[in-house]
Design a protein around this motif. Structure first.
Motif, PDB file in Angstrom:
ATOM      1  N   LEU A   1       4.590   8.765   2.250  1.00 32.39           N
ATOM      2  CA  LEU A   1       3.649   9.273   1.249  1.00 32.39           C
ATOM      3  C   LEU A   1       3.658   8.394   0.002  1.00 32.39           C
ATOM      4  CD1 LEU A   1       4.302  13.102   1.612  1.00 32.39           C
ATOM      5  CD2 LEU A   1       2.355  11.803   2.484  1.00 32.39           C
ATOM      6  N   GLN A   2       4.825   7.926  -0.385  1.00 33.47           N
ATOM      7  CA  GLN A   2       4.901   7.009  -1.528  1.00 33.47           C
ATOM      8  C   GLN A   2       4.198   5.696  -1.210  1.00 33.47           C
ATOM      9  OE1 GLN A   2       5.818   7.814  -4.418  1.00 33.47           O
ATOM     10  NE2 GLN A   2       6.906   9.738  -4.062  1.00 33.47           N
ATOM     11  N   THR A   3       4.312   5.248   0.043  1.00 31.85           N
ATOM     12  CA  THR A   3       3.585   4.053   0.474  1.00 31.85           C
ATOM     13  C   THR A   3       2.084   4.271   0.366  1.00 31.85           C
ATOM     14  OG1 THR A   3       5.351   3.387   1.996  1.00 31.85           O
ATOM     15  CG2 THR A   3       3.144   2.508   2.426  1.00 31.85           C
ATOM     16  N   ALA A   4       1.656   5.465   0.740  1.00 39.10           N
ATOM     17  CA  ALA A   4       0.225   5.800   0.661  1.00 39.10           C
ATOM     18  C   ALA A   4      -0.253   5.749  -0.785  1.00 39.10           C
ATOM     19  CB  ALA A   4      -0.029   7.180   1.252  1.00 39.10           C
ATOM     20  N   LEU A   5       0.539   6.259  -1.721  1.00 42.97           N
ATOM     21  CA  LEU A   5       0.146   6.223  -3.131  1.00 42.97           C
ATOM     22  C   LEU A   5       0.008   4.782  -3.627  1.00 42.97           C
ATOM     23  CD1 LEU A   5       2.295   9.087  -4.729  1.00 42.97           C
ATOM     24  CD2 LEU A   5      -0.189   9.057  -4.339  1.00 42.97           C
ATOM     25  N   LYS A   6       0.916   3.917  -3.201  1.00 40.35           N
ATOM     26  CA  LYS A   6       0.822   2.508  -3.602  1.00 40.35           C
ATOM     27  C   LYS A   6      -0.441   1.868  -3.041  1.00 40.35           C
ATOM     28  CE  LYS A   6       5.827   1.819  -4.017  1.00 40.35           C
ATOM     29  NZ  LYS A   6       7.025   1.129  -3.473  1.00 40.35           N
TER      30      LYS A   6
END
Length: 208
Positions: A104-109
């Motif tokens: 999910l953090q990858t998605a935000l980036k």
């Protein structure tokens, strides 16, 4: 004939018209082959990636990533920054579907990167980015941020029935997670109304 599910609808990829919510594409027509190879590539990679999200088709997922890369390259060559933003946002969707925190953090980036290509604050790219941000924040438990982005996405898309219904579906799930079934029901009812407006029977079935 190969098919992949897109927003709940089976979408044939080989030589027939792709029919999905707000667009109708015949990927093998001379029109697409001659004039819109970049858009053809973009949507084919989106469909391949979505198909890969089931987890059982790792090779399809790898092929989907290739379509993402090729679509981005073509849009950048054509200086279509809004479409680059959409490609990046769709790529972020893959990480969103994984559900784990690091993904999910990858998605935000990836969505942050998409925003650097977005120029129209009220365009389709902005709406898609806002929608996917809402979904990510919802899954991270950041409910206030999620609601803010759901609201923003819907404001942009409210007059685009198919896309608006997708936002309403996810907003309904958001309310379910908050233990507010009456608000969830309202979202689902509105989503079904919009799907009915455009004859999206498969979308209605998914919402039901």
């Amino acid at each position: 004939e190969s098919t992949v599910p897109v927003y709940g609808s089976p979408v044939p990829l080989d030589g027939v018209i792709v029919e999905n919510q707000d667009f109708y594409y015949d990927f093998n027509s001379p029109f697409w082959n001659a004039r819109h190879d970049f858009e053809r590539t973009h949507w084919l990679k989106v469909f391949s990636e979505i198909n890969a999200l089931g987890g059982a088709h790792l090779l399809a997922r790898a092929a989907g990533q290739g379509y993402f890369d090729r679509a981005r390259e073509l849009y950048e060559q054509l200086a279509q920054s809004e479409m680059v933003a959409i490609v990046l946002a769709e790529e972020a969707l893959g990480a969103v579907q994984c559900g784990v925190v690091y993904a999910l953090q990858t998605a935000l980036k990836k969505l942050d990167e998409a925003e650097t290509y977005q120029h129209d604050a009220n365009g389709q790219a902005a709406a898609l980015i806002a929608h996917y941000r809402a979904v990510v924040y919802d899954r991270l438990g950041e409910k206030e941020h999620a609601f803010e982005y759901f609201t923003h996405a819907y404001e942009i898309l409210q007059h685009t029935p198919g896309r608006a219904a997708s936002v309403l579906d996810d907003l309904g799930a958001y309310y379910v997670s908050l233990g507010k079934p009456h608000l969830a029901r309202s979202c689902y009812t509105q989503a079904i109304a919009k799907q009915t407006e455009i004859g999206d029977v498969c979308g209605q079935a998914v919402t039901y």
